[in-house]
Design a protein around this motif. Structure first.
Motif, PDB file in Angstrom:
ATOM      1  N   LYS A  89      -9.205   6.386   5.032  1.00  0.00           N
ATOM      2  CA  LYS A  89     -10.150   5.347   5.441  1.00  0.00           C
ATOM      3  C   LYS A  89     -10.932   4.760   4.262  1.00  0.00           C
ATOM      4  O   LYS A  89     -11.395   3.625   4.317  1.00  0.00           O
ATOM      5  N   LYS A  90     -11.092   5.542   3.176  1.00  0.00           N
ATOM      6  CA  LYS A  90     -11.872   5.067   2.027  1.00  0.00           C
ATOM      7  C   LYS A  90     -10.993   4.390   0.966  1.00  0.00           C
ATOM      8  O   LYS A  90     -11.502   3.925  -0.045  1.00  0.00           O
ATOM      9  N   LYS A  91      -9.691   4.370   1.202  1.00  0.00           N
ATOM     10  CA  LYS A  91      -8.772   3.762   0.236  1.00  0.00           C
ATOM     11  C   LYS A  91      -8.930   2.238   0.253  1.00  0.00           C
ATOM     12  O   LYS A  91      -8.943   1.632   1.324  1.00  0.00           O
TER      13      LYS A  91
ATOM     14  N   ASP B 233       0.854  -1.195   0.000  1.00  0.00           N
ATOM     15  CA  ASP B 233       0.000   0.000   0.000  1.00  0.00           C
ATOM     16  C   ASP B 233       0.888   1.243   0.000  1.00  0.00           C
ATOM     17  O   ASP B 233       1.845   1.344   0.780  1.00  0.00           O
TER      18      ASP B 233
ATOM     19  N   ARG C  10      -2.813   3.703   6.122  1.00  0.00           N
ATOM     20  CA  ARG C  10      -4.030   3.835   5.319  1.00  0.00           C
ATOM     21  C   ARG C  10      -5.255   3.980   6.205  1.00  0.00           C
ATOM     22  O   ARG C  10      -6.124   4.832   5.959  1.00  0.00           O
ATOM     23  N   SER C  11      -5.340   3.176   7.250  1.00  0.00           N
ATOM     24  CA  SER C  11      -6.524   3.208   8.114  1.00  0.00           C
ATOM     25  C   SER C  11      -6.659   4.524   8.872  1.00  0.00           C
ATOM     26  O   SER C  11      -7.767   4.923   9.243  1.00  0.00           O
ATOM     27  N   ILE C  12      -5.536   5.199   9.101  1.00  0.00           N
ATOM     28  CA  ILE C  12      -5.575   6.484   9.822  1.00  0.00           C
ATOM     29  C   ILE C  12      -5.874   7.639   8.887  1.00  0.00           C
ATOM     30  O   ILE C  12      -6.719   8.493   9.178  1.00  0.00           O
TER      31      ILE C  12
ATOM     32  N   GLU D  55      -0.794  -0.569   5.992  1.00  0.00           N
ATOM     33  CA  GLU D  55      -2.227  -0.677   6.274  1.00  0.00           C
ATOM     34  C   GLU D  55      -2.632   0.206   7.448  1.00  0.00           C
ATOM     35  O   GLU D  55      -3.745   0.738   7.489  1.00  0.00           O
ATOM     36  N   LYS D  56      -1.739   0.347   8.419  1.00  0.00           N
ATOM     37  CA  LYS D  56      -2.007   1.205   9.569  1.00  0.00           C
ATOM     38  C   LYS D  56      -2.100   2.663   9.134  1.00  0.00           C
ATOM     39  O   LYS D  56      -3.010   3.400   9.555  1.00  0.00           O
TER      40      LYS D  56
ATOM     41  N   VAL E  49      -8.374  -1.735   0.264  1.00  0.00           N
ATOM     42  CA  VAL E  49      -7.357  -2.596   0.864  1.00  0.00           C
ATOM     43  C   VAL E  49      -6.608  -3.338  -0.242  1.00  0.00           C
ATOM     44  O   VAL E  49      -7.218  -3.781  -1.222  1.00  0.00           O
TER      45      VAL E  49
END
Length: 445
Positions: A272-274, A10, A267-269, A264-265, A276
């Motif tokens: 959020k809409k990206k 990612d 991305r999640s912060i 991934e961490k 996986v």
């Protein structure tokens, strides 16, 4: 290892870093105008001490440098937005290189790091998501990047911290002399000044600095210690920002943390809409192999070699300054002293009065008077000035300098005509006086 470096991950860390980085580029350049840094270093001066060999690189006339820095600020915002990324970052890199090589009076290691990261980022696919480029052209958009993109950034910051650690193992740092002097002049609030200049405190800062530089990268690499290392980084860099007032560097250093956390961490912060990244996507090959092989590997080898070059030059770098720059020798010592020039007409043998203070600002003089390369450069300038008048002169410098408040010692051989002397890029210039007992030069009595 090869498969690991080229697997697709990612790209959230790189995208977030681009946004932070572009914002900091704009802050650095607009801030330089607002704080008076541009005026002090480029507007109020008759000339600048460019890097040797680039004496032709001088400020734009009048208020031209204000427009120069405004343009860089706008380019920084465009990098942040990811608009025509290669062009805007490329233009910023060239303009910042001009600023960096144009003057040494306010030399700072983070200016050098900024230039290096600009170069690195130009080669990386940092505009492929959350950018105007990706929005306007679908072929640019991508959710992934090769894993080595993160490792290049991690390696670069590791080099910085590693050599910063090694450089601190000298008497003036280990006995707290430098940190005491630094805190004494930097902290102006009386209550804090009384605490910060206590021996236990400045020794703590000295050894905490070594421990932080040595351990922060390894601790960030491991999951169990990563968050604690990040908190330590926050405390360390915010302390430096408040007490030392060193511009964007603390925040710039903190921004590298995004490469240590799992993509991934990040991305999640931040996104959020990206989508996986699936395992199928992760196993795809990398289209950037040649970039790693033919640019980044040689680049990193050079970065490892440059900080070692002073070991091949006769004398102690703390005294001679030969090999000091480009080596991550950050905030290690204070230098003070004076320099006067004796200018002699070779034809008549008579001295020609010359007042250096009418030619440069106080800041330029204070920077020049203890640095051999700048002393030599100004001697060359005097020779050219007199040659334009049809006078061939010899130029002798009477210079005494001290490191970390130690007694003044003679720095330049006052019998050598600096107008005829040569500057050696990769070896010792013999007109710089050496001392066998460097501890007496570096250590405050």
């Amino acid at each position: 290892m090869k498969n690991y470096l080229f697997r697709q991950i990612d790209n959230a860390p790189l995208i977030v870093f681009r946004i932070f980085f572009g914002f900091l580029l704009a802050c650095e350049t607009f801030g330089a105008i607002l704080t008076g840094w541009v005026k002090e270093n480029f507007i109020d001066v008759e000339f600048t001490f460019s890097h040797i060999g680039l004496d032709w690189l001088q400020p734009l006339p009048g208020i031209g440098m204000y427009f120069y820095f405004c343009l860089m600020g706008v380019l920084g915002l465009l990098v942040m937005a990811g608009y025509k990324y290669r062009w805007t970052l490329g233009a910023y890199t060239l303009l910042w290189a001009g600023v960096y090589f144009m003057q040494k009076t306010s030399y700072n290691n983070h200016y050098y790091l900024l230039l290096l990261v600009c170069i690195i980022m130009w080669f990386l696919p940092a505009n492929t998501y959350a950018s105007l480029d990706a929005k306007q052209k679908s072929s640019v958009k991508s959710l992934t990047m090769p894993a080595w993109c993160s490792w290049v950034m991690i390696t670069q910051v590791t080099i910085v911290y590693f050599f910063a650690t090694i450089a601190k193992f000298y008497p003036g740092w280990l006995d707290g002399t430098f940190t005491k002097n630094l805190l004494d002049r930097s902290v102006t609030i009386p209550v804090l000044h009384d605490i910060f200049t206590q021996k236990w405190f400045y020794l703590f800062i000295a050894y905490a600095g070594i421990a932080f530089d040595l351990l922060v990268v390894p601790l960030l690499l491991f999951k169990k210690t990563r968050t604690w290392a990040f908190i330590a980084s926050l405390i360390f860099h915010l302390f430096n920002s408040i007490t030392l007032q060193i511009g964007i560097f603390p925040f710039f250093a903190l921004s590298f943390v995004v490469f240590f956390y799992p993509p991934e961490k990040i991305r999640s912060i931040f996104f959020k809409k990206k989508p996986v990244i699936t395992e199928e996507i992760a196993l795809k090959g990398s289209p950037y192999k040649t970039t790693l092989y033919y640019f980044f590997i040689p680049y990193l080898i050079v970065q490892l070699a440059l900080p070692l070059r002073h070991h091949l030059i006769k004398g102690d770098v703390f005294w001679t300054e030969e090999g000091h720059r480009l080596s991550w020798r950050m905030m290690l010592r204070t230098r003070n002293g004076y320099t006067t020039y004796k200018v002699v007409d070779k034809k008549t043998g008579k001295p020609i009065p010359y007042n250096v203070h009418t030619k440069m600002t106080r800041k330029q003089y204070n920077s020049m008077c203890t640095k051999p390369d700048m002393i030599w450069q100004f001697a060359q300038r005097i020779k050219k000035e007199q040659a334009q008048k049809g006078i061939d002169v010899a130029i002798y410098a009477q210079t005494e300098a001290a490191v970390n408040g130690a007694p003044l010692k003679k720095l330049i051989n006052s019998t050598v005509d600096l107008g005829e002397a040569e500057w050696h890029y990769f070896s010792h210039s013999p007109w710089i006086i050496l001392y066998e007992d460097m501890e007496s030069v570096q250590k405050q009595p």
